[in-house]
Design an enzyme around this catalytic site. Structure first.
Site, PDB file in Angstrom:
ATOM      1  N   GLU A 141      -6.230 -10.708  -1.275  1.00  0.00           N
ATOM      2  CA  GLU A 141      -7.248 -10.425  -0.076  1.00  0.00           C
ATOM      3  C   GLU A 141      -8.529 -10.317  -0.620  1.00  0.00           C
ATOM      4  O   GLU A 141      -9.345  -9.472   0.107  1.00  0.00           O
ATOM      5  CB  GLU A 141      -6.666  -8.956   0.731  1.00  0.00           C
ATOM      6  CG  GLU A 141      -5.242  -8.914   0.815  1.00  0.00           C
ATOM      7  CD  GLU A 141      -4.580  -7.848   1.768  1.00  0.00           C
ATOM      8  OE1 GLU A 141      -5.537  -7.087   2.309  1.00  0.00           O
ATOM      9  OE2 GLU A 141      -3.480  -7.650   1.714  1.00  0.00           O
ATOM     10  N   GLU A 159       0.711  -1.261   0.112  1.00  0.00           N
ATOM     11  CA  GLU A 159      -0.024   0.028  -0.171  1.00  0.00           C
ATOM     12  C   GLU A 159       0.927   1.326  -0.068  1.00  0.00           C
ATOM     13  O   GLU A 159       0.494   2.116   0.876  1.00  0.00           O
ATOM     14  CB  GLU A 159      -0.865  -0.071   1.385  1.00  0.00           C
ATOM     15  CG  GLU A 159      -1.873  -1.469   1.294  1.00  0.00           C
ATOM     16  CD  GLU A 159      -2.861  -1.171   2.268  1.00  0.00           C
ATOM     17  OE1 GLU A 159      -2.695  -0.454   3.105  1.00  0.00           O
ATOM     18  OE2 GLU A 159      -3.585  -2.265   2.527  1.00  0.00           O
ATOM     19  N   ASN A 207       2.078  -5.072  -3.139  1.00  0.00           N
ATOM     20  CA  ASN A 207       0.695  -5.567  -2.950  1.00  0.00           C
ATOM     21  C   ASN A 207      -0.101  -4.088  -2.688  1.00  0.00           C
ATOM     22  O   ASN A 207       0.639  -3.298  -2.042  1.00  0.00           O
ATOM     23  CB  ASN A 207       0.813  -6.173  -1.644  1.00  0.00           C
ATOM     24  CG  ASN A 207      -0.549  -7.187  -1.313  1.00  0.00           C
ATOM     25  OD1 ASN A 207      -1.114  -7.822  -2.216  1.00  0.00           O
ATOM     26  ND2 ASN A 207      -0.921  -7.109  -0.129  1.00  0.00           N
ATOM     27  N   ASP A 247     -12.385  -9.991  -1.000  1.00  0.00           N
ATOM     28  CA  ASP A 247     -13.760 -10.132  -0.318  1.00  0.00           C
ATOM     29  C   ASP A 247     -14.605  -9.089  -0.789  1.00  0.00           C
ATOM     30  O   ASP A 247     -14.162  -8.056  -1.648  1.00  0.00           O
ATOM     31  CB  ASP A 247     -13.636  -9.773   1.289  1.00  0.00           C
ATOM     32  CG  ASP A 247     -12.888  -8.631   1.709  1.00  0.00           C
ATOM     33  OD1 ASP A 247     -12.977  -7.746   0.876  1.00  0.00           O
ATOM     34  OD2 ASP A 247     -12.224  -8.483   2.942  1.00  0.00           O
ATOM     35  N   HIS A 299     -10.259  -6.145  -2.288  1.00  0.00           N
ATOM     36  CA  HIS A 299     -11.330  -5.659  -1.281  1.00  0.00           C
ATOM     37  C   HIS A 299     -12.554  -5.007  -1.872  1.00  0.00           C
ATOM     38  O   HIS A 299     -12.399  -3.699  -2.214  1.00  0.00           O
ATOM     39  CB  HIS A 299     -10.921  -4.799  -0.187  1.00  0.00           C
ATOM     40  CG  HIS A 299      -9.716  -5.582   0.584  1.00  0.00           C
ATOM     41  ND1 HIS A 299     -10.135  -6.725   1.441  1.00  0.00           N
ATOM     42  CD2 HIS A 299      -8.557  -5.279   0.987  1.00  0.00           C
ATOM     43  CE1 HIS A 299      -9.257  -7.094   2.200  1.00  0.00           C
ATOM     44  NE2 HIS A 299      -8.034  -6.518   1.697  1.00  0.00           N
TER      45      HIS A 299
HETATM   46  O1  G3I Z   1      -4.395  -7.766  18.899  1.00  0.00           O
HETATM   47  C1  G3I Z   1      -5.099  -6.667  19.448  1.00  0.00           C
HETATM   48  C2  G3I Z   1      -6.073  -7.266  20.704  1.00  0.00           C
HETATM   49  O2  G3I Z   1      -4.949  -7.417  21.580  1.00  0.00           O
HETATM   50  C3  G3I Z   1      -6.834  -6.106  21.087  1.00  0.00           C
HETATM   51  O3  G3I Z   1      -7.437  -6.390  22.315  1.00  0.00           O
HETATM   52  C4  G3I Z   1      -7.874  -5.773  19.955  1.00  0.00           C
HETATM   53  C5  G3I Z   1      -8.789  -4.436  20.381  1.00  0.00           C
HETATM   54  O4  G3I Z   1      -9.385  -3.980  19.157  1.00  0.00           O
HETATM   55  O5  G3I Z   1      -7.157  -5.357  19.027  1.00  0.00           O
HETATM   56  C6  G3I Z   1      -6.306  -6.383  18.595  1.00  0.00           C
HETATM   57  O6  G3I Z   1      -5.640  -5.577  17.296  1.00  0.00           O
HETATM   58  C7  G3I Z   1      -6.313  -5.746  16.238  1.00  0.00           C
HETATM   59  C8  G3I Z   1      -5.586  -6.574  14.945  1.00  0.00           C
HETATM   60  O7  G3I Z   1      -6.142  -6.466  13.803  1.00  0.00           O
HETATM   61  C9  G3I Z   1      -5.795  -8.119  15.489  1.00  0.00           C
HETATM   62  O8  G3I Z   1      -7.000  -8.352  15.503  1.00  0.00           O
HETATM   63  C10 G3I Z   1      -6.381  -4.427  15.603  1.00  0.00           C
HETATM   64  O9  G3I Z   1      -6.770  -3.297  16.683  1.00  0.00           O
HETATM   65  C11 G3I Z   1      -6.809  -4.217  14.443  1.00  0.00           C
HETATM   66  O10 G3I Z   1      -6.798  -2.894  13.885  1.00  0.00           O
HETATM   67  C12 G3I Z   1      -6.225  -5.195  13.469  1.00  0.00           C
HETATM   68  O11 G3I Z   1      -6.653  -5.104  12.076  1.00  0.00           O
HETATM   69  C13 G3I Z   1      -6.075  -5.682  11.157  1.00  0.00           C
HETATM   70  C14 G3I Z   1      -5.674  -4.624  10.091  1.00  0.00           C
HETATM   71  O12 G3I Z   1      -5.133  -5.199   8.872  1.00  0.00           O
HETATM   72  C15 G3I Z   1      -5.108  -3.425  10.452  1.00  0.00           C
HETATM   73  O13 G3I Z   1      -4.873  -2.399   9.523  1.00  0.00           O
HETATM   74  C16 G3I Z   1      -7.018  -6.860  10.556  1.00  0.00           C
HETATM   75  O14 G3I Z   1      -7.130  -7.620  11.319  1.00  0.00           O
HETATM   76  C17 G3I Z   1      -6.284  -7.074   9.277  1.00  0.00           C
HETATM   77  O15 G3I Z   1      -7.520  -8.087   8.508  1.00  0.00           O
HETATM   78  C18 G3I Z   1      -5.961  -6.048   8.243  1.00  0.00           C
HETATM   79  O16 G3I Z   1      -5.410  -6.746   7.098  1.00  0.00           O
HETATM   80  C19 G3I Z   1      -5.311  -5.528   5.932  1.00  0.00           C
HETATM   81  C20 G3I Z   1      -3.954  -6.084   5.421  1.00  0.00           C
HETATM   82  O17 G3I Z   1      -3.009  -6.367   6.306  1.00  0.00           O
HETATM   83  C21 G3I Z   1      -3.629  -5.205   4.216  1.00  0.00           C
HETATM   84  N1  G3I Z   1      -4.899  -4.799   3.220  1.00  0.00           N
HETATM   85  C22 G3I Z   1      -6.051  -4.430   3.965  1.00  0.00           C
HETATM   86  C23 G3I Z   1      -6.351  -5.491   5.080  1.00  0.00           C
HETATM   87  C24 G3I Z   1      -7.923  -5.319   5.668  1.00  0.00           C
HETATM   88  O18 G3I Z   1      -7.787  -3.869   6.268  1.00  0.00           O
END
Ligand code: G3I
Length: 460
Positions: A268, A163, A204, A270, A240
């Protein structure tokens, strides 16, 4: 066709739209039907590509989830725990415990792994932003070297940089861009190559699935990398997507990257919708998934497709887009949705168990939705006109004026001269009393796209 997860498929690419459409219409005659129980991973492998899913460590404690993840997919992507925040939370302290757990699961299942991601502005620990500009190149190199070395021979692709572009094609002003400058992406790829000579190195990004300013910018970067000998092997199109908005240029866009000499992966996938789900939205989504799979299949260097997790229970979408969701091929209770069956059908499977025909009656109405010199699109709505369930349907008509179907979605067409018969796909045959569904097609025509006068609907 040979399966080569590391690089471009060796297959005869179908590049012309009409050739692809002809293949769709004739598929039944040319290939033996895949076994109804084949998984998406197996169906894809038979076509020379992989079909995978992202996952995340917390989900693995759910037994039902883990069982599907382990059996249905040929490839896994580590959705979070290979990111910098997890792997180098403080400078020089590397931690791969969570990522290793997912890689070990994939290895136990015989699945390949995409590594995601080495350099990204998001999920970056705060200490990186505080590194002085003259030391950041070394810090970035050290991070890449350690992580790529750790996973050498265990991941097949790395998303080296993620990105890095804005929608208008300009560079995103990340800490790497601001402190290192334009050259940081090439430097990241060189560091990754130095750490592993064999792994495939990907750029990516999202919103680069169709032709547009952002994908043009990535295209120019890849072209210049190839000219300068910067080691890049592939482009990841995240995909996405939004319901009903699969870019019409997706296949052409994949092809133009392939023509530069790189592989392409849908990384990715969806397809989100405004909630709540409805039968009509599910049908549209099934057609959208099918279109993405077909765009990839049509280009021999499109090496695989990964959904960004497989079930609506784990999807990232609702937390980021309130009111939207239901973006994945399995619902929140792990039941297969029409999208699942559409993916399977596009990969050459049966598209799910054939519904029993039932005893109902149906009607069909035909509408030309757009037309231009030499072509048109049409939509046919099928309605269950009885008071009981309908298990399947077949719509017939005769084309006037030498019209013909070039590409049809949400149904299976057979044509004999000007006579057409379209039966339901595996996922949209069952209609409750009074319910309706639709299929559509792109047609070619010598004259105007006139509505046929003899359209009829019956049970198959
Ligand atoms: O691990 C913590 C946990 O300890 C806490 O309790 C919880 C509370 O919100 O947060 C947890 O972390 C989260 C993490 O995912 C793991 O679940 C973060 O808040 C959350 O922001 C994070 O989101 C991830 C996101 O990337 C971050 O930008 C998504 O799971 C993940 O699917 C997403 O993936 C991205 C790709 O890497 C790049 N392309 C877009 C895609 C979708 O956004």
């Amino acid at each position: 066709m040979e399966r080569t997860p590391h690089s471009g498929r060796r297959t005869v690419g179908l590049t012309a739209g009409f050739a692809a459409a002809a293949a769709v219409l004739c598929a039944g005659a040319l290939t033996a039907p895949a076994h109804a129980d084949s998984t998406l991973g197996q169906l894809a492998a038979a076509k020379g590509l992989y079909f995978g899913s992202a996952t995340d460590n917390p989900h693995l404690s759910d037994t039902a989830y883990k069982q599907i993840l382990s059996s249905e997919f040929g490839q896994l992507t580590v959705g979070n725990t290979m990111k910098w925040q997890y792997t180098e939370p403080s400078q020089g302290r590397f931690d791969y415990e969570q990522a290793d757990a997912i890689v070990a699961l994939a290895e136990a299942n015989g699945q390949t792994v995409r590594g995601h991601t080495l350099v990204w502005h998001n999920q970056l620990p705060d200490w990186v932003a505080a590194v002085p500009a003259d030391r950041l190149p070394g810090v970035m190199r050290d991070h890449i070297t350690d992580e790529v070395t750790h996973f050498r021979n265990r991941v097949v692709h790395w998303d080296v940089v993620n990105e890095a572009f804005e929608e208008d094609g300009s560079r995103r002003q990340t800490v790497f861009q601001q402190k290192i400058g334009n050259g940081y992406i090439a430097e990241a790829f060189k560091a990754a190559r130095a750490a592993d000579p064999n792994v495939k190195l990907y750029y990516n990004d999202y919103n680069i699935e169709g032709v547009g300013p952002k994908s043009d910018a990535v295209y120019e970067m890849v072209k210049s990398f190839k000219q300068q000998g910067v080691p890049i092997d592939g482009v990841g199109m995240q995909a996405h997507l939004i319901l009903g908005q699969v870019p019409a240029t997706m296949q052409r866009n994949i092809q133009r990257f392939a023509d530069l000499g790189v592989d392409v992966a849908v990384t990715e996938l969806d397809i989100r919708m405004d909630l709540p789900r409805t039968e009509a939205k599910d049908t549209q989504q099934a057609g959208d998934y099918s279109a993405v799979v077909k765009a990839c299949l049509a280009v021999s260097r499109c090496v695989g497709i990964t959904v960004w997790d497989f079930s609506d229970r784990q999807s990232w979408v609702p937390s980021v887009f309130p009111g939207q969701g239901a973006a994945l091929p399995y619902d929140e209770n792990y039941a297969k949705k029409p999208a699942y069956h559409a993916i399977a059908a596009a990969l050459g499977g049966t598209g799910g168990p054939s519904p029993t025909p039932g005893t109902g009656t149906c009607s069909a109405s035909y509408r030309v939705t757009s037309q231009w010199q030499g072509g048109f699109t049409a939509e046919v709505t099928v309605r269950n006109t009885s008071s009981g369930p309908l298990g399947g349907w077949a719509v017939t008509w005769t084309f006037p004026d030498g019209q013909r179907i070039a590409n049809l979605w949400n149904g299976e067409a057979t044509t004999t001269g000007s006579s057409v018969r379209v039966r339901n796909a595996g996922y949209n045959g069952a209609l409750g009393a009074g319910a309706s569904t639709s299929f559509g097609f792109l047609g070619s025509s010598a004259g105007a796209g006139r509505v046929p006068s003899d359209i009829a609907c019956d049970r198959p």
